[in-house]
Every structure is written in C-alpha cells, then in structure tokens.
Design a protein around this motif. Structure first.
Motif, PDB file in Angstrom:
ATOM      1  N   SER A   1       0.500  -1.338  -0.544  1.00  0.00           N
ATOM      2  CA  SER A   1      -0.140   0.173   0.225  1.00  0.00           C
ATOM      3  C   SER A   1       0.608   1.412   0.020  1.00  0.00           C
ATOM      4  N   LYS A   2       1.888   1.345   1.230  1.00  0.00           N
ATOM      5  CA  LYS A   2       2.736   2.416   0.733  1.00  0.00           C
ATOM      6  C   LYS A   2       3.407   2.451  -1.003  1.00  0.00           C
ATOM      7  N   LEU A   3       4.019   1.955  -1.035  1.00  0.00           N
ATOM      8  CA  LEU A   3       4.580   1.582  -2.462  1.00  0.00           C
ATOM      9  C   LEU A   3       2.976   2.042  -4.257  1.00  0.00           C
ATOM     10  N   LYS A   4       2.168   1.722  -3.455  1.00  0.00           N
ATOM     11  CA  LYS A   4       1.333   2.533  -4.081  1.00  0.00           C
ATOM     12  C   LYS A   4       0.545   3.677  -4.150  1.00  0.00           C
ATOM     13  N   ASP A   5       1.233   3.816  -2.612  1.00  0.00           N
ATOM     14  CA  ASP A   5       0.774   5.842  -2.184  1.00  0.00           C
ATOM     15  C   ASP A   5       1.928   6.425  -3.128  1.00  0.00           C
ATOM     16  N   VAL A   6       3.442   5.695  -3.720  1.00  0.00           N
ATOM     17  CA  VAL A   6       3.988   6.430  -4.033  1.00  0.00           C
ATOM     18  C   VAL A   6       4.235   6.971  -4.942  1.00  0.00           C
ATOM     19  N   PHE A   7       3.270   6.329  -5.595  1.00  0.00           N
ATOM     20  CA  PHE A   7       2.615   5.528  -6.784  1.00  0.00           C
ATOM     21  C   PHE A   7       2.053   6.756  -7.251  1.00  0.00           C
ATOM     22  N   PHE A   8       0.942   7.260  -6.992  1.00  0.00           N
ATOM     23  CA  PHE A   8       0.017   8.421  -6.873  1.00  0.00           C
ATOM     24  C   PHE A   8       1.178   9.429  -6.520  1.00  0.00           C
ATOM     25  N   ARG A   9       1.429   9.537  -5.492  1.00  0.00           N
ATOM     26  CA  ARG A   9       2.572  10.900  -5.492  1.00  0.00           C
ATOM     27  C   ARG A   9       3.466  11.214  -7.246  1.00  0.00           C
ATOM     28  N   VAL A  10       3.743  10.596  -7.551  1.00  0.00           N
ATOM     29  CA  VAL A  10       4.498  10.190  -8.647  1.00  0.00           C
ATOM     30  C   VAL A  10       4.195  11.230  -9.479  1.00  0.00           C
ATOM     31  N   ASP A  11       3.269  10.126 -10.217  1.00  0.00           N
ATOM     32  CA  ASP A  11       1.943  10.608 -11.230  1.00  0.00           C
ATOM     33  C   ASP A  11       1.034  12.142 -10.567  1.00  0.00           C
ATOM     34  N   GLY A  12       1.207  13.267 -11.626  1.00  0.00           N
ATOM     35  CA  GLY A  12       1.741  14.719 -11.602  1.00  0.00           C
ATOM     36  C   GLY A  12       0.490  14.741 -12.209  1.00  0.00           C
ATOM     37  N   ASP A  13       0.190  14.554 -13.718  1.00  0.00           N
ATOM     38  CA  ASP A  13      -1.142  14.735 -14.340  1.00  0.00           C
ATOM     39  C   ASP A  13      -2.585  13.890 -13.622  1.00  0.00           C
ATOM     40  N   LYS A  14      -2.279  12.945 -12.710  1.00  0.00           N
ATOM     41  CA  LYS A  14      -3.294  11.961 -12.033  1.00  0.00           C
ATOM     42  C   LYS A  14      -3.883  10.961 -13.132  1.00  0.00           C
ATOM     43  N   ASP A  15      -2.915  10.296 -14.631  1.00  0.00           N
ATOM     44  CA  ASP A  15      -3.795   9.682 -15.749  1.00  0.00           C
ATOM     45  C   ASP A  15      -3.545   8.187 -15.206  1.00  0.00           C
ATOM     46  N   GLU A  16      -2.539   8.142 -14.218  1.00  0.00           N
ATOM     47  CA  GLU A  16      -2.470   6.280 -13.837  1.00  0.00           C
ATOM     48  C   GLU A  16      -0.919   6.156 -14.140  1.00  0.00           C
TER      49      GLU A  16
END
Length: 358
Positions: A97-112
């Motif tokens: 879940s923490k790795l997923k959280d980092v993913f969404f923090r890196v995803d600046g334009d929120k396009d997944e």
C-alpha cells in the motif's frame, strides 16, 4: 638459461622495489602520525559521545550508484524512488500500500501512468532529500566534534572520539593520541584508522594543517560531494578493479568475480546472476560510448550524484526495466509486478555477502 635468470632477477627486483616503496610510505605515515606536536584538547566531553557508526565514513552512500569498494549499490532504485525505503521495508504488511501511495504521488497529472518526465522530477526531488539529509547529519556530527566552535576539527580530536566509541576511557584516549603507547588496538581498528587518515588527508585542502573545516569534513564523510575527493574515489575504484594497471576498466574487469571459491551449484548460479547484473550495469550505465571500456571520466560521470543527467538516466532505466507493454510509461500494475526492484531482495545481497566471507 641466462635469459630466464635475468628475467627472474628483473621480476624479483620489481617486487622488492614495490615492497620497499610500500614500507617507506607506511613508515613515513606512522612518523607523521606519531611525532606531530601534542594537541591541546578542547573542553571535557563528559557523557557526550558518538557511536562508531556515526563516526565512520560509510562505504554505502544513499543515492550513489556505486560504493567505495567498487560494488554496485543494490539499494539505488529504492533510494531514488522510495526515499527512506527502510521505513517501508520494516512494515512488510503495509509495504504494497505504501508503494502504491508513492506511485500516486509521482503521478503529477493523475492519469494513472508514470512518464519519463514525471519519474525524472520525482527522482531529482529524492536526490535532493538524500543530499539534504547528508548535510544535516554532517552539521550535527561536526558541531559535536567542535564544542569550542572554532570551525575546525583536528585529526586527533576525531581520533579521541573514535577511541571513546570503542569504550576506552577518555583520559587514556587523550593520552594515547599524543604518545601512542597507551592502547594496543586490534588489526581491524588499526586498518580502519589508517584508511580514515588517508581520507582525512585527501579532504584537508586549504591549508593542509591536519584540521578540517565543516566543508572539508563533508568531503571526508561524503567524498562524492567534492570534486577532489570524488576524483580520488574514482581512482580508488579503478585501482581495485583494474587488473592490468592501464587505468581503464574493461567489461571483463568490471564483471570479474570477487576473490573466493564457491562449490555448491546454487552458489555458482548466484555468481552468474551477479556477473549478469554487473555486465548490464556496465553496458547501460558506465560505458557511455559503448566501446567496451570505461575511462576515469566515464566512471566519474557515472558516480557523480550532482550530474543532472543521473535523474534522466534512472528514469529511463526504470522504464526499461518495468515497461512490459513498451508504451514508454509505467502503469500501477507494471510497478506492482516488479515490486522486487523497490522492496528488499535478500537473494541479491546473499550473492555479495558470500564472497565477503573469503
């Protein structure tokens, strides 16, 4: 027969010459260390002292591709993507879940999806965090070693703290660093101190007075932070790996196995995996002109954490490693399918540790 005898004499002469030079250097070093003028110490230290882990310049440095001994930093991807990855790895139940959280923090334009540009920006941020942490820790240790706030630390003051961290009484430690006859250090401690003294001398620039300013102390603890000590680090790694003394590393030299024989098949398999990883790193990261050789300049660019191209290279490297559908961006599924890159892989460390035992 005469030719063979001459060749033998010539080889013996070279060996003796090397040993003579080595012994001479050691003697001069010991004389310098022993007979320099006694130091008037700063105020009593009381109960305040640092641990050996804090005092020792670390071989492993966060966000640096290669360690001082020439080993590849296996934590590099984790350090640049996760930051303080140890906190995530300690909490195994919540690591995903923490790795997923980092993913969404890196995803600046929120396009997944994570693009190369998003990865590059994130990695630059993580690199800056690592360097800021190194500066903060350096400041804290320097302030501890410089209680009178004159802006300098003498080698013998550092030496005293080293002995205190070994649980040696303060009065004995202070007397020892002036007359060197109070304590019989074990061979490992002696080797460490000699190595650290050479690094101290490398960092001691202007003037060369056996005292380090805060900036010089940073170069002592983090040689990658200063041009001179980074050059020395490159030279040290090349001398360790360079088998024919031509100051250039070939792919064969870079991938040569560490000393030590292994017998079991699974151990030999780990050796092959280790060599394959080294070969890939050499081809993709070190040998930038792809001529099968690495010069000092190529190795310096590879190691220099302040080189802005490092973030670009790591972003591209992560995409090459993880991007299964080859769309030049990373989905959350692709990241989670290769989470071994970011979370601990014990088998990789075992291959290296196996040879460290010999």
């Amino acid at each position: 027969m005469k030719i063979l005898l001459q060749e033998s004499i010539s080889k013996m002469h070279k060996v003796l010459t090397f040993h003579y030079l080595f012994i001479s250097v050691c003697v001069l070093f010991i004389i310098k260390l022993t007979y320099c003028k006694p130091l008037t110490f700063k105020k009593d230290l009381g109960d305040s002292q640092l641990t050996l882990d804090k005092l020792k310049p670390q071989d492993h440095l966060d966000a640096l591709k290669m360690e001082h001994d020439g080993h590849i930093n296996r934590e590099y991807h984790k350090e640049l993507f996760l930051g303080n990855h140890e906190d995530i790895e300690k909490d195994a139940q919540n690591a995903d879940s923490k790795l997923k959280d980092v993913f969404f923090r890196v995803d600046g334009d929120k396009d997944e999806f994570l693009t190369e540009a998003e990865l590059e920006s994130w990695i630059k941020l993580k690199m800056e965090e690592h360097f800021d942490e190194a500066l903060q820790e350096n400041d804290e240790i320097f302030e501890h070693l410089d209680p009178d706030k004159n802006g300098k630390i003498h080698w013998k003051e550092y030496y005293v703290h080293f002995l205190l961290a070994m649980n040696i009484a303060e009065d004995i430690a202070r007397k020892h660093v002036n007359d060197y006859d109070q304590i019989e250090l074990d061979s490992n401690a002696k080797e460490d101190l000699i190595r650290y003294k050479f690094r101290w001398t490398d960092a001691d620039e202007d003037p060369a007075d056996n005292e380090l300013t805060k900036l010089e102390f940073l170069a002592f603890r983090h040689p990658e932070q200063a041009p001179k000590t980074l050059n020395n680090m490159v030279s040290s790694i090349i001398s360790t790996l360079d088998l024919n003394d031509d100051h250039i590393l070939t792919e064969e030299e870079f991938t040569a196995l560490p000393p030590g024989e292994v017998e079991e098949q699974d151990q030999r398999d780990l050796d092959q995996q280790w060599q394959a990883e080294r070969k890939k790193e050499f081809q993709l990261g070190v040998d930038t002109n792809h001529d099968g050789k690495a010069t000092e300049e190529e190795l310096k660019r590879y190691l220099d954490p302040k080189n802005p191209f490092q973030a670009v290279m790591e972003a591209r490297n992560l995409i090459n490693l993880i991007d299964v559908d080859k769309d030049k961006k990373l989905s959350l599924t692709e990241i989670m399918n290769r989470k071994d890159i970011f979370l601990s892989s014990k088998i990789c460390d075992f291959a290296r540790n196996l040879h460290d035992e010999f």
